[in-house]
Design a protein around this motif. Structure first.
Motif, PDB file in Angstrom:
ATOM      1  N   ARG F  76      18.203 -81.029  42.668  1.00 39.19           N
ATOM      2  CA  ARG F  76      17.201 -80.517  41.666  1.00 39.19           C
ATOM      3  C   ARG F  76      16.554 -79.325  42.274  1.00 39.19           C
ATOM      4  NH1 ARG F  76      13.619 -83.694  38.222  1.00 39.19           N
ATOM      5  NH2 ARG F  76      15.065 -85.422  38.508  1.00 39.19           N
ATOM      6  N   GLU F  77      16.529 -78.256  41.567  1.00 39.28           N
ATOM      7  CA  GLU F  77      15.762 -77.014  41.721  1.00 39.28           C
ATOM      8  C   GLU F  77      14.424 -76.839  42.199  1.00 39.28           C
ATOM      9  OE1 GLU F  77      16.989 -74.109  38.835  1.00 39.28           O
ATOM     10  OE2 GLU F  77      18.797 -73.617  39.750  1.00 39.28           O
ATOM     11  N   ALA F  78      13.679 -77.909  41.823  1.00 39.89           N
ATOM     12  CA  ALA F  78      12.359 -77.916  42.110  1.00 39.89           C
ATOM     13  C   ALA F  78      12.221 -78.475  43.452  1.00 39.89           C
ATOM     14  CB  ALA F  78      11.709 -78.727  41.177  1.00 39.89           C
ATOM     15  N   ALA F  79      13.282 -79.624  43.815  1.00 38.16           N
ATOM     16  CA  ALA F  79      13.085 -80.070  45.247  1.00 38.16           C
ATOM     17  C   ALA F  79      13.529 -79.250  46.194  1.00 38.16           C
ATOM     18  CB  ALA F  79      13.833 -81.311  45.129  1.00 38.16           C
ATOM     19  N   LYS F  80      14.444 -78.206  45.940  1.00 41.67           N
ATOM     20  CA  LYS F  80      15.132 -77.320  46.798  1.00 41.67           C
ATOM     21  C   LYS F  80      14.107 -76.248  47.088  1.00 41.67           C
ATOM     22  CE  LYS F  80      19.088 -76.316  44.892  1.00 41.67           C
ATOM     23  NZ  LYS F  80      20.417 -75.615  44.869  1.00 41.67           N
ATOM     24  N   GLY F  81      13.275 -76.033  45.921  1.00 41.62           N
ATOM     25  CA  GLY F  81      12.178 -74.937  46.198  1.00 41.62           C
ATOM     26  C   GLY F  81      12.641 -73.732  45.669  1.00 41.62           C
ATOM     27  N   LYS F  82      13.974 -73.348  45.188  1.00 42.71           N
ATOM     28  CA  LYS F  82      14.235 -72.216  44.600  1.00 42.71           C
ATOM     29  C   LYS F  82      15.291 -72.324  43.553  1.00 42.71           C
ATOM     30  CE  LYS F  82      17.571 -70.271  47.773  1.00 42.71           C
ATOM     31  NZ  LYS F  82      17.725 -69.015  48.587  1.00 42.71           N
ATOM     32  N   GLN F  83      15.331 -71.415  42.407  1.00 39.05           N
ATOM     33  CA  GLN F  83      16.235 -71.316  41.541  1.00 39.05           C
ATOM     34  C   GLN F  83      17.496 -70.885  41.858  1.00 39.05           C
ATOM     35  OE1 GLN F  83      13.037 -69.953  38.646  1.00 39.05           O
ATOM     36  NE2 GLN F  83      13.903 -71.731  37.532  1.00 39.05           N
ATOM     37  N   SER F  84      18.625 -71.212  41.558  1.00 40.01           N
ATOM     38  CA  SER F  84      19.788 -70.486  41.993  1.00 40.01           C
ATOM     39  C   SER F  84      20.102 -69.109  41.345  1.00 40.01           C
ATOM     40  CB  SER F  84      21.166 -71.382  41.605  1.00 40.01           C
ATOM     41  OG  SER F  84      21.256 -71.368  40.228  1.00 40.01           O
ATOM     42  N   GLY F  85      20.894 -68.472  41.814  1.00 37.07           N
ATOM     43  CA  GLY F  85      21.361 -67.094  41.146  1.00 37.07           C
ATOM     44  C   GLY F  85      21.790 -67.235  39.813  1.00 37.07           C
ATOM     45  N   ARG F  86      22.637 -68.375  39.545  1.00 39.30           N
ATOM     46  CA  ARG F  86      22.896 -68.675  38.099  1.00 39.30           C
ATOM     47  C   ARG F  86      21.861 -68.951  37.172  1.00 39.30           C
ATOM     48  NH1 ARG F  86      23.811 -73.324  35.518  1.00 39.30           N
ATOM     49  NH2 ARG F  86      25.309 -73.308  33.896  1.00 39.30           N
ATOM     50  N   THR F  87      20.927 -69.699  37.815  1.00 42.50           N
ATOM     51  CA  THR F  87      19.828 -70.131  36.719  1.00 42.50           C
ATOM     52  C   THR F  87      19.029 -68.683  36.290  1.00 42.50           C
ATOM     53  OG1 THR F  87      19.434 -72.079  37.679  1.00 42.50           O
ATOM     54  CG2 THR F  87      17.639 -70.919  36.791  1.00 42.50           C
ATOM     55  N   HIS F  88      18.834 -67.797  37.469  1.00 39.92           N
ATOM     56  CA  HIS F  88      18.074 -66.637  37.217  1.00 39.92           C
ATOM     57  C   HIS F  88      18.960 -65.660  36.036  1.00 39.92           C
ATOM     58  CE1 HIS F  88      15.853 -66.953  40.921  1.00 39.92           C
ATOM     59  NE2 HIS F  88      14.822 -66.585  39.848  1.00 39.92           N
ATOM     60  N   GLU F  89      20.305 -65.940  36.429  1.00 37.47           N
ATOM     61  CA  GLU F  89      21.204 -64.934  35.811  1.00 37.47           C
ATOM     62  C   GLU F  89      21.112 -65.505  33.992  1.00 37.47           C
ATOM     63  OE1 GLU F  89      24.803 -64.107  37.709  1.00 37.47           O
ATOM     64  OE2 GLU F  89      25.913 -64.634  35.588  1.00 37.47           O
ATOM     65  N   ILE F  90      20.980 -66.774  33.710  1.00 35.28           N
ATOM     66  CA  ILE F  90      21.079 -67.360  32.524  1.00 35.28           C
ATOM     67  C   ILE F  90      19.786 -67.126  31.852  1.00 35.28           C
ATOM     68  CG2 ILE F  90      21.288 -69.482  31.216  1.00 35.28           C
ATOM     69  CD1 ILE F  90      23.490 -70.504  33.318  1.00 35.28           C
ATOM     70  N   GLN F  91      18.863 -67.553  32.585  1.00 39.95           N
ATOM     71  CA  GLN F  91      17.562 -67.199  31.811  1.00 39.95           C
ATOM     72  C   GLN F  91      17.030 -65.725  31.340  1.00 39.95           C
ATOM     73  OE1 GLN F  91      15.063 -69.659  34.168  1.00 39.95           O
ATOM     74  NE2 GLN F  91      14.582 -68.148  35.846  1.00 39.95           N
ATOM     75  N   ARG F  92      17.673 -64.955  32.458  1.00 39.93           N
ATOM     76  CA  ARG F  92      17.247 -63.301  31.870  1.00 39.93           C
ATOM     77  C   ARG F  92      18.272 -63.200  30.622  1.00 39.93           C
ATOM     78  NH1 ARG F  92      16.191 -59.579  35.746  1.00 39.93           N
ATOM     79  NH2 ARG F  92      18.100 -58.453  35.413  1.00 39.93           N
ATOM     80  N   LEU F  93      19.515 -63.639  30.506  1.00 43.89           N
ATOM     81  CA  LEU F  93      20.417 -63.450  29.411  1.00 43.89           C
ATOM     82  C   LEU F  93      19.588 -64.000  28.155  1.00 43.89           C
ATOM     83  CD1 LEU F  93      23.094 -62.711  28.113  1.00 43.89           C
ATOM     84  CD2 LEU F  93      23.828 -64.924  28.757  1.00 43.89           C
ATOM     85  N   ILE F  94      19.272 -65.148  28.267  1.00 42.24           N
ATOM     86  CA  ILE F  94      18.476 -65.893  26.945  1.00 42.24           C
ATOM     87  C   ILE F  94      17.233 -64.906  26.492  1.00 42.24           C
ATOM     88  CG2 ILE F  94      17.461 -67.837  26.396  1.00 42.24           C
ATOM     89  CD1 ILE F  94      18.751 -69.303  28.178  1.00 42.24           C
ATOM     90  N   GLY F  95      16.506 -64.610  27.694  1.00 48.15           N
ATOM     91  CA  GLY F  95      15.257 -63.805  27.285  1.00 48.15           C
ATOM     92  C   GLY F  95      15.727 -62.393  26.463  1.00 48.15           C
TER      93      GLY F  95
END
Lengths: 238, 238, 238, 238, 238, 238
Positions: F76-95
């Motif tokens: 869980r990213e919330a438990a790890k305390g950071k979002q992965s590079g893949r998550t960043h990449e995808i959410q930027r693409l969607i926006g």
């Protein structure tokens, strides 16, 4: 027979030492046997965003343990970069407990931050923290009255706390660490000076408990908290 | 005339109270006037990775301030999720200072972790921390000797610390908070029992100081640390 | 004989190359032998909260090492999510050193941020950073004067830095990495152009040093910093 | 009259839909009215360090809310970089509740991780999470039995949860969001299939409650949880 | 007419300077006009967990910008405590691009870490980083061959990158910052020496582009990358 | 023959279920076969700092995966305390994709936040997220029109996305997980309703692809996105 030789309904020796800290507006060193918690109250003339321009105040709490307050060293939360779930749980409990006896409108648009730091731990740190914090909070309010910033202390009652548990099937009052770590079930009770229930957190990880056992624990808590409230009164008279 | 009425070469009242903490292998409450620092030493039977299988031990330190140890409340580092640069700087200084008088090979492949927690601050917390930690460390080593885990206490000397500064041009010993916040320049000195220099951290943000002024500060430090070492000795005899 | 063949009181070849960075208001690539530090000064027309509406300015610094500036790769602090204690310590030192020669009131209510990034490391990165940053800062101030935003450059003096150490008992100037990693003790000195002492950080982890040894190191630093200040002057004339 | 038109002792429409998630070893979508929580159970063939080589297993839980599960959007915890105190508190509660009915020795040295993700929130998410997670857990254990990895499902009982509260002085069962946000006091009860008390979390921030009121809440919980256990049974029969 | 005066299909002046960094196994300073990226390759004799005992190696990359590499200062990611989404995106792109031309089985069970640090930015930092990193990587492999650790350089081809974009409707090669910030659409192309497509990242935030426009960009990229590969070859011959 | 039995140019069964979430201003559950993504649109009457007082609005996106949406549990990213590079990449693409079809000036100075949460993953989560988010966004705009806050829906076109790839040398449309994890190369295409190219992300880690292969993928994407746009239209008519 309890490991400490206490009767089943007997608190540990409790002392509440007001004014332990030189800088804080209110402070109290709470000792429940070998559990020692330093409680300070800091007055701030601003409130969290959700209360701005409402005329109401707020009381909040933070909690921490010195790394070697415990039997073996616990990692420092500041060094790990985050507070544990247990810490979050306890500081939320302390804040809610104190707010239950504060007239937030009467305290004006200011915040009091309570810090509870465990200097030495031997079970029951959260209940000692609540009991001592009430004294620190009362002293801080008294100071605001003395400074003419408040007309009267905006406390509606005392609040104090104690833990009770089932140790080998017997209900006992005010668990110390050896009891806490072997109890079948235990509960933390937060009650007001008039006996109202503010918080109950009962947990039975080892073995579920029955309604009647739970009522026994509650009765012990009512007795113990009655005694703690008397000690709070004497601390404020000092 | 100093704000506290002390002579220019006079320490604040200093007490080093050994055994303040019940659980730690060694502990000392160091009081330099109104600056109170709780120092504990925790023994661990493992070393950091870079020392594994070298037969050598390690001494390291952490430092923290209770949020209301200060005149106005300081945010809790555990809640902010990181330690400040100042905290990092101080805990590295404490660790280096202590290691300078430890025979790391003789202490065996184990680590002693020092925790210095400021209960109340009035200037000079890092120097009180070093001075008190040496006592906590010595007590922890003594315990290892008593347990038969070490043949002798692997300390090669005392180490203690004090701050000196230029207050309105005059060199004075052991700055308290009012002096510290107005000094033209100040320096922390860490010296051994035999007078060797272990650490010097001199800082002149307001006004550079001259070589001769610096030597005056060093001479004051030598006097003060001589007295602190005597107090350490008495603390261990207790 | 030193590993590099230098005399005990000889600096490495030093160059300070102004204007290395196209975008920064001031910049300087400082080379002390194989230690290369890029220093930039960025002007911001706002100050930290504690200085708002005081009319005074501020100078602050950040420090970093490229991951492969070192002999073996060092983890990237941005990837680890925090800066090390060493980084904090160094960037605080750079900031204090520069502020000691800036007339903060004369620079107006703006901030200059210094960035010191180590492109290649061979010992003495913090002293190269301070020495080069002074040039970058002076250039940024000069630009503000050229733009009519300041009447004069608000620097009261030069500031430069060098490390000295005891290598096998001999005091030497400007340690490179092979010397730094084997020195008995070392000290970083930050002095002004007129020879005033701004910062001294002496550390003797291996072996405490004596007052006279310390004075030898100080004398070497005075010589070396005199030379560095001349190189600063030539860099600004370029 | 309750906002939803329910009787004081009436649950919301509850459904427990097993197998909602294709990949998880066990899963259940728990719906308590408009509160929808997806619960999954993931089997891992390793345990946390404190259980290694003990032959015992572990059950742990994590909890999260989708950002727009709530009436107004809640910040994503993954984006903020930390979980709130409330999240920590809830996921610890879920884990303890489930472990109270698991024979950890019988489940073997493996771990089951429960994930409770709130797709839509309308009060009572933690009690829906516990009730649904028990189903997901039972399904995961059943799968281990089918695979021949366990001889029997190591559950000693059902466990389910419900919240009760005092709304304008009247004790009511299974608070929805409009009730939860205006209740004088409320309590979450976690009981076993045989009626044993596993967890009680009673909170009276607005107004302390009396022993008798508390017993009324407990009686309502006993009724409601009896019904939830029947729904769990039917879900497993599906 | 382009702001820089270049023809629509003209690269900026490009130089690839091998061996810029003294310590790294391979290094290259890539300059595309005013964009300067230092690329280093560090060999580690271990691989990430998912490759252990597979006999295969790995190539990974990290990317950073010096705070004042940009027109106005960018906050330091190490100080903020996290890398931006853009940084993550770029460093993943660099790693994938390089791996596409590496025979991971032939390089043995070791890892090469590429660090791309932008000393000065003027558009196209990621494409300069890929182009320069290939040189650094090739040099590191060559060193492993020289040391007898590899029989041959395990590169299957060159890989290089360039950006193209639609500026006021015209397709142009190798955007600099003024073009990049006003382009209607742009795309980064990563191609091999033999012209194979490794990565395409086309983005049209302002205005969608048509298939034919896209093919024009691809044709420009093919031309530009052909030239870059020649420059890579000359850099390795140096 | 594809693992799923589909023709090379055949989408998985796709459904776009509007209004899945009770609280969000717009929502859509996008199902591409076994890939299920919940998309919500939340309207906020404020914009990021860089747009204040410009009269323009903004659309941004966040992305997450439920821990057990995947074949084996993902931390869980919330438990790890950071979002992965893949998550960043995808959410930027969607926006970026959504903003390409929004008239930011016409939407007024407000922000719409898109949340895409993967309930179940079987390949193609980012393309399902974009396709479903467009529906959620359109519904949120429609609601603003109904409330009289906007005169018309400020969308200039549809936008939808699909992935294509080379599987054993054959170009296929809409990869599922078994295809995605074995494809030689794959590309995500984001196109408008009129066929304009908004984003192309092509990646060939295994094996570079040729211009003609790439054009085959683009042609498949054009066909698939045409069908997706029709499904979006029907979803809005419901």
């Amino acid at each position: 027979m309890r490991p400490s030789g206490r009767a089943f309904d007997q608190l540990r020796p409790v002392s509440l030492e007001p004014g332990f800290s030189r800088h804080a507006e209110g402070s109290c060193l709470a000792r429940f046997g070998d559990t020692h918690v330093l409680c300070t109250a800091s007055v701030e003339e601003r409130v969290p965003p959700f209360l701005r321009n409402t005329g109401k105040g707020w009381v909040t709490a933070e909690y921490g343990m010195l790394p070697r307050s415990t039997h073996t060293r616990t990692d420092r939360e500041a060094a790990k970069g985050k507070q544990s779930g247990r810490t979050h749980e306890i500081q939320r409990l302390i804040g809610r407990s104190l707010r239950s006896v504060v007239d937030l409108a009467a305290m004006g648009e200011r915040q009091i931050r309570i810090d509870c730091d465990v200097l030495q731990a031997d079970g029951g740190t959260r209940t000692a923290a609540i009991t001592g914090s009430w004294v620190a909070l009362a002293l801080a309010f008294r100071k605001l009255v003395e400074q003419g910033l408040l007309a009267a202390v905006p406390l509606t009652d005392h609040v104090a706390a104690v833990s009770c548990g089932l140790c080998e099937g017997v209900a006992v009052l005010d668990l110390d660490y050896p009891e806490d770590s072997t109890a079948w079930a235990d509960a933390n009770f937060v009650l007001t000076g008039r006996g109202g229930i503010v918080e109950i957190q009962g947990t039975a990880e080892e073995c579920p408990f029955a309604r009647d056992q739970f009522l026994e624990l509650l009765a012990l808590a009512e007795k113990g908290i009655g005694e703690l409230v008397e000690i709070q009164k004497r601390a404020l008279e000092a």
